[in-house]
Scaffold this motif. Structure first.
Motif, mmCIF file in Angstrom:
data_model
loop_
_atom_site.group_PDB
_atom_site.id
_atom_site.type_symbol
_atom_site.label_atom_id
_atom_site.label_comp_id
_atom_site.label_asym_id
_atom_site.label_seq_id
_atom_site.Cartn_x
_atom_site.Cartn_y
_atom_site.Cartn_z
ATOM 1 N N ILE A 1 0.862 -1.179 0.000
ATOM 2 C CA ILE A 1 0.000 0.000 0.000
ATOM 3 C C ILE A 1 0.897 1.228 0.000
ATOM 4 C CG2 ILE A 1 -1.775 1.271 1.243
ATOM 5 C CD1 ILE A 1 -2.737 -1.312 2.409
ATOM 6 N N LEU A 2 0.702 2.100 -0.967
ATOM 7 C CA LEU A 2 1.537 3.296 -1.037
ATOM 8 C C LEU A 2 0.716 4.497 -1.481
ATOM 9 C CD1 LEU A 2 3.439 3.325 -4.371
ATOM 10 C CD2 LEU A 2 2.338 1.236 -3.629
ATOM 11 N N GLU A 3 1.227 5.666 -1.145
ATOM 12 C CA GLU A 3 0.528 6.893 -1.503
ATOM 13 C C GLU A 3 0.743 7.172 -2.983
ATOM 14 O OE1 GLU A 3 0.151 11.469 0.104
ATOM 15 O OE2 GLU A 3 1.030 9.929 1.377
ATOM 16 N N ASN A 4 -0.300 7.665 -3.640
ATOM 17 C CA ASN A 4 -0.235 7.932 -5.078
ATOM 18 C C ASN A 4 0.441 9.282 -5.338
ATOM 19 O OD1 ASN A 4 -0.644 8.316 -7.785
ATOM 20 N ND2 ASN A 4 -2.766 7.690 -7.767
ATOM 21 N N ASP A 5 1.765 9.315 -5.100
ATOM 22 C CA ASP A 5 2.514 10.523 -5.419
ATOM 23 C C ASP A 5 3.914 10.146 -5.904
ATOM 24 O OD1 ASP A 5 4.044 9.903 -3.200
ATOM 25 O OD2 ASP A 5 3.201 11.461 -1.932
ATOM 26 N N PHE A 6 4.612 11.115 -6.463
ATOM 27 C CA PHE A 6 5.916 10.888 -7.087
ATOM 28 C C PHE A 6 6.923 10.292 -6.109
ATOM 29 C CE2 PHE A 6 10.089 12.750 -8.362
ATOM 30 C CZ PHE A 6 10.262 12.007 -9.518
ATOM 31 N N LYS A 7 6.969 10.802 -4.886
ATOM 32 C CA LYS A 7 7.946 10.351 -3.893
ATOM 33 C C LYS A 7 7.737 8.880 -3.535
ATOM 34 C CE LYS A 7 9.658 11.358 0.752
ATOM 35 N NZ LYS A 7 9.459 12.169 1.970
ATOM 36 N N ASP A 8 6.500 8.498 -3.221
ATOM 37 C CA ASP A 8 6.200 7.118 -2.824
ATOM 38 C C ASP A 8 6.442 6.132 -3.970
ATOM 39 O OD1 ASP A 8 5.651 7.084 -0.166
ATOM 40 O OD2 ASP A 8 3.672 6.218 -0.385
ATOM 41 N N ILE A 9 6.157 6.561 -5.188
ATOM 42 C CA ILE A 9 6.353 5.702 -6.348
ATOM 43 C C ILE A 9 7.833 5.377 -6.527
ATOM 44 C CG2 ILE A 9 6.271 5.673 -8.885
ATOM 45 C CD1 ILE A 9 3.555 7.100 -8.618
ATOM 46 N N LYS A 10 8.689 6.390 -6.367
ATOM 47 C CA LYS A 10 10.130 6.169 -6.506
ATOM 48 C C LYS A 10 10.655 5.243 -5.408
ATOM 49 C CE LYS A 10 12.950 9.233 -8.032
ATOM 50 N NZ LYS A 10 13.819 10.413 -8.187
ATOM 51 N N ILE A 11 10.178 5.458 -4.174
ATOM 52 C CA ILE A 11 10.604 4.614 -3.044
ATOM 53 C C ILE A 11 10.213 3.160 -3.300
ATOM 54 C CG2 ILE A 11 10.195 4.106 -0.593
ATOM 55 C CD1 ILE A 11 9.903 7.166 -0.192
ATOM 56 N N THR A 12 8.960 2.958 -3.742
ATOM 57 C CA THR A 12 8.458 1.605 -3.971
ATOM 58 C C THR A 12 9.173 0.926 -5.129
ATOM 59 O OG1 THR A 12 6.283 2.279 -3.143
ATOM 60 C CG2 THR A 12 6.374 0.231 -4.408
ATOM 61 N N LYS A 13 9.441 1.677 -6.203
ATOM 62 C CA LYS A 13 10.141 1.099 -7.360
ATOM 63 C C LYS A 13 11.528 0.600 -6.951
ATOM 64 C CE LYS A 13 11.156 1.987 -12.216
ATOM 65 N NZ LYS A 13 10.420 0.828 -12.704
ATOM 66 N N ASN A 14 12.233 1.399 -6.148
ATOM 67 C CA ASN A 14 13.561 0.987 -5.666
ATOM 68 C C ASN A 14 13.460 -0.207 -4.726
ATOM 69 O OD1 ASN A 14 14.834 3.014 -7.090
ATOM 70 N ND2 ASN A 14 14.709 4.484 -5.432
ATOM 71 N N LYS A 15 12.404 -0.216 -3.895
ATOM 72 C CA LYS A 15 12.209 -1.308 -2.937
ATOM 73 C C LYS A 15 11.960 -2.629 -3.652
ATOM 74 C CE LYS A 15 9.471 -0.576 0.576
ATOM 75 N NZ LYS A 15 8.224 -0.400 1.323
ATOM 76 N N LEU A 16 11.145 -2.601 -4.700
ATOM 77 C CA LEU A 16 10.814 -3.818 -5.428
ATOM 78 C C LEU A 16 12.045 -4.434 -6.087
ATOM 79 C CD1 LEU A 16 7.401 -2.883 -7.096
ATOM 80 C CD2 LEU A 16 7.782 -4.238 -5.055
ATOM 81 N N GLU A 17 13.013 -3.581 -6.442
ATOM 82 C CA GLU A 17 14.259 -4.087 -7.026
ATOM 83 C C GLU A 17 15.023 -4.948 -6.024
ATOM 84 O OE1 GLU A 17 15.497 -3.725 -10.117
ATOM 85 O OE2 GLU A 17 13.654 -2.717 -10.717
ATOM 86 N N LYS A 18 14.854 -4.646 -4.723
ATOM 87 C CA LYS A 18 15.582 -5.375 -3.683
ATOM 88 C C LYS A 18 14.929 -6.723 -3.364
ATOM 89 C CE LYS A 18 17.128 -1.096 -1.515
ATOM 90 N NZ LYS A 18 17.061 -0.261 -0.289
#
Length: 365
Positions: free
Chosen positions: A304-321
């Motif tokens: 679950i993440l907030e629909n904004d630019f900051k959260d999207i970048k954090i989640t994209k990097n997290k999924l790579e891990k």
């Protein structure tokens, strides 16, 4: 030294550029077109933007160029195309873009002349900068080409072996869904549609509140009094004839060691066998080691993440891990505080191509 931002959808390239002494990169690599405009609203004084023509986004290239020029007409735009494409080149030329280069045919001398005007450095220093940029782009391309079919098959076999080995040691929790919540979200425990789903459930469902130290699922079902009386021997709370809540497991934690983690996992596995569906909720950056073990044991993961630019970048990097988790089993549920500012669903699907996006009733998946 002038300010540069990149919008290439290559985070690794941006990181490498930041290490170069003669380049000043202002921001992490931007992953979709609208992100460029969001950054420029905050940092208007940018001198150069290097853009991948095929960057995801709903806005057209022509519209993007016009909006950038409106914010700051002095910004020098450099466009990188993967391969030769006369149609794309024509669109750029119509919009007065002179700096057009192909990924495999970057003209070093032309780039030197462009950046020389901005950085006011001697030709020798500029040539070194552009050679480094060209080298990084080439290395990125070569890195992708290295993985041939044989190596890919070998990689898959090793991945399957590791997965089987882990399952044999720990076992999996069948028919299970894990939900990861972020601490910065509102205190809404569960969306109303999910509460309705649980109240009308026909299958036997076990809810597991694994937000250790922050347990709050009981509040959504008005079970605070029972929760306060819960004992170590029995962590179950009756919700209705088909739904039970496993909570209060934070009482086990005293030393935060592996022995306590095993005990918590054992309690979850033991109770899970009696139910048709298991829904486990964890909190981001909370007992990380335990959470990662649980993530690998469940069948589906929801972030679950907030629909904004900051959260999207954090989640994209997290999924790579999360390499141990199959991308097909990762679902994204976007939460929005301000409906007018949320990012379009079409753009989100482009950014998270490997994952599934849930629009409603996430507990039904």
């Amino acid at each position: 030294m002038k300010k540069i931002i990149t919008a290439l959808n290559y985070p690794e390239l941006n990181k490498d550029l930041q290490k170069q002494k003669n380049l000043k990169i202002e921001n992490k690599d931007i992953i979709y077109k609208e992100g460029i405009l969001e950054i420029l609203e905050i940092k208007k004084e940018i001198d150069i933007i290097i853009i991948n023509y095929d960057l995801p986004g709903k806005i057209s290239i022509e519209n993007l160029i016009q909006k950038i020029k409106k914010i700051n007409s002095k910004i020098e735009l450099i466009f990188i195309l993967e391969t030769k494409d006369s149609e794309k080149e024509e669109i750029l030329k119509k919009n007065e873009i002179k700096n057009i280069y192909y990924n495999d045919e970057i003209n070093t001398k032309q780039l030197i002349e462009i950046i020389q005007e901005k950085n006011q450095k001697n030709k020798k220093e500029l040539e070194e900068e552009i050679i480094k940029l060209k080298k990084i782009i080439d290395e990125n391309k070569k890195q992708k080409e290295k993985i041939n079919q044989k190596k890919w098959k070998k990689y898959l076999k090793e991945r399957i072996k590791k997965k089987k080995s882990y399952i044999q040691k720990s076992g999996t929790i069948t028919n299970s869904v894990l939900i990861e919540r972020r601490k910065n979200l509102d205190k809404t425990i569960l969306p109303l549609q999910d509460i309705r789903y649980l109240k009308n459930a026909k299958k036997r469902i076990l809810l597991v509140d694994l937000k250790l130290g922050y347990e709050d699922m009981h509040i959504a079902f008005h079970k605070t009094k029972i929760y306060n009386k819960i004992e170590n021997k029995n962590f179950l709370i009756y919700i209705n004839k088909n739904v039970k809540l496993l909570t209060g497991l934070s009482k086990i934690i005293k030393n935060n060691d592996e022995k306590e983690e095993k005990k918590i996992i054992s309690i979850i596995e033991k109770n899970a066998k009696k139910y048709d569906k298991i829904i486990i909720e964890i909190l981001e950056n909370n007992y990380i080691q335990l959470n990662q073990k649980i993530m690998q044991m469940v069948e589906k993961n929801i972030f679950i993440l907030e629909n904004d630019f900051k959260d999207i970048k954090i989640t994209k990097n997290k999924l790579e891990k999360y390499k141990k988790i199959n991308n097909k089993n990762i679902y994204l549920f976007f939460y929005s505080k301000e409906k007018n500012k949320k990012i379009d669903i079409g753009i989100l699907k482009e950014i998270f191509k490997k994952n599934k996006i849930i629009k409603k009733e996430m507990l039904k998946i």
